[in-house]
Design a protein around this motif. Structure first.
Motif, PDB file in Angstrom:
ATOM      1  N   ALA A 195       0.841  -1.192   0.000  1.00 27.13           N
ATOM      2  CA  ALA A 195       0.000   0.000   0.000  1.00 27.13           C
ATOM      3  C   ALA A 195       0.879   1.245   0.000  1.00 27.13           C
ATOM      4  N   VAL A 196       0.505   2.233  -0.792  1.00 27.98           N
ATOM      5  CA  VAL A 196       1.300   3.457  -0.941  1.00 27.98           C
ATOM      6  C   VAL A 196       0.459   4.649  -0.507  1.00 27.98           C
ATOM      7  N   LEU A 197       1.017   5.429   0.427  1.00 29.82           N
ATOM      8  CA  LEU A 197       0.347   6.622   0.945  1.00 29.82           C
ATOM      9  C   LEU A 197       1.246   7.837   0.780  1.00 29.82           C
ATOM     10  N   SER A 198       0.787   8.812   0.002  1.00 32.59           N
ATOM     11  CA  SER A 198       1.475  10.107  -0.075  1.00 32.59           C
ATOM     12  C   SER A 198       0.882  11.028   0.972  1.00 32.59           C
ATOM     13  N   THR A 199       1.688  11.920   1.504  1.00 26.33           N
ATOM     14  CA  THR A 199       1.208  12.796   2.567  1.00 26.33           C
ATOM     15  C   THR A 199       1.559  14.251   2.273  1.00 26.33           C
ATOM     16  N   GLY A 200       0.701  15.143   2.751  1.00 30.73           N
ATOM     17  CA  GLY A 200       1.003  16.571   2.652  1.00 30.73           C
ATOM     18  C   GLY A 200      -0.214  17.395   2.256  1.00 30.73           C
TER      19      GLY A 200
END
Length: 419
Positions: A195-200
């Protein structure tokens, strides 16, 4: 030239930072045990073998002709100076073998891939013959026989040979070999779910309308594509906002064996990934690497057994660490042996002396006029530049404290998996 200033340390090194090699070791140690499944050969492209492929018969299973021509007994042509005329007694086609036995003074018309009849040990190519009514005349050039036009039984492989070993990835050519062995299914490693989570808060998905101080989220698209290319099964968690509650909700529900976070992993006031992961029982294996770019990279386990790889938010940093660490985790989880991917090339431009951190510079490869591999580093190595990475096909590896390089000097490069 890549100047010294780009390669120097921008502050004191934390004592708990690990080297790239140590980080790779810990990532591999935290990989999954291989789980196997059986898939149809038509679905096996890119999969990694979890069981050796063994030949169950010889290939070819009979002596076969390598040319169109005539199958003959070499002893019928031995000691002859003038053209020899032989009686035609049949024909051997691919899939339709001549079933009789060739005796003295006889020959059989034969085609490429057909079985060589019993009694024959050579094939004369048709260019060196003249066909008659029920006969064939072997011209003088055809008398200079060798057996190179006969493929021996088992020339390619023999029954019992291990054709492919567990841990090898099935590319198109290996798939052909599996098919030649007669197998329509293969045992492979199950693809890990990542699972890939980008943040910001500054990120919006492509297609959305950003405000004046927002940018389009792009790094996850490369990371997810790399996961798929390297044999994993990527799942998108979207973009997490800079609140512990938002991040915790996304991370808690991620149904995956490895969670890859992008951004929010440093030590700023709005870097909340690690505090959110701490709520899920994060136990870090390492928290920072002596490398440029990519220092704020971390790896560890959650209480429920899921692994976490936290990548920096700058695209170049995330992509470099994915190439160095995420690929190593995936390959180990798929049962592939550790590989040393560094190659050598000469640099076409000067490179400044490196600081106390290892460095990976983006560059493009080409061949010199004398056929040697050479690499050209991009002058601007800013870790936010996506255009540079889109044209990069190799990373130049500079060890900690390495001396300046002049054009023509040898450097280590890590080729990228460009399609």
């Amino acid at each position: 030239m890549v100047p010294d200033a780009i390669l120097q340390e921008d502050g004191p090194l934390r004592p708990n930072l690990v080297t790239v090699a140590h980080a790779q070791y810990r990532v591999r140690a935290g990989a999954l045990s291989v789980v196997t499944e059986t898939v149809a050969l038509t679905k096996a492209l890119g999969r990694v073998l979890a069981q050796d492929v063994t030949a169950t018969r010889d290939q070819p299973p009979f002596k076969a002709s390598a040319m169109d021509g005539y199958a003959v007994r070499s002893q019928d042509l031995a000691r002859r100076v003038n053209p020899a005329t032989l009686k035609l007694v049949g024909e051997s086609q691919a899939g339709r073998a001549f079933t009789g036995r060739v005796s003295r003074g006889q020959a059989v018309r034969i085609f490429t891939g057909a079985a060589v009849p019993a009694g024959c040990d050579a094939v004369v190519v048709q260019e060196n013959t003249l066909a008659g009514e029920g006969t064939v005349t072997i011209l003088s050039d055809g008398l200079k026989l060798t057996r190179r036009h006969v493929r021996p039984t088992g020339q390619d492989f023999n029954c019992g040979d291990v054709l492919l070993k567990s841990g090898e990835r099935l590319d198109p050519w290996r798939l052909s070999l599996v098919a030649a062995a007669g197998l329509d299914r293969v045992t492979v490693a199950r693809r890990p779910v990542i699972a890939v989570l980008s943040t910001g808060d500054e990120l919006v998905a492509p297609g959305e309308i950003p405000s004046g101080d927002q940018i389009f989220e792009s790094a996850s698209h490369a990371v997810m594509a790399l996961i798929k290319q390297w044999g994993g099964k990527p799942v998108s968690l979207g973009v997490g906002k800079d609140t512990k509650k938002s991040l915790l909700r996304a991370l808690k529900t991620a149904d995956a064996e490895l969670i890859v976070t992008i951004g929010g992993a440093s030590v700023g006031d709005h870097d909340l990934v690690k505090p959110a992961l701490a709520k899920l029982g994060l136990e870090l294996s390492f928290d920072g690497i002596k490398v440029r770019p990519g220092k704020p990279t971390a790896f560890g386990n959650l209480k429920d057994g899921r692994r976490v790889l936290s990548l920096p938010g700058n695209p170049a940093s995330a992509f470099v660490m994915a190439q160095v660490l995420l690929k190593a985790w995936l390959e180990t989880s798929l049962g592939m042996p550790p590989r040393q991917d560094y190659a050598h090339a000469t640099t076409t431009a000067a490179i400044g002396a490196n600081g106390p951190r290892e460095a990976f510079l983006r560059g493009t490869c080409s061949l010199s006029s004398d056929g040697r591999m050479q690499v050209t580093p991009f002058a601007d190595q800013d870790s936010s530049l996506i255009t540079v990475f889109s044209r990069t096909d190799a990373l130049i590896h500079l060890p900690s404290g390495s001396e300046a390089k002049s054009p023509g000097d040898l450097v280590d490069i890590l080729p990228l998996d460009r399609l």
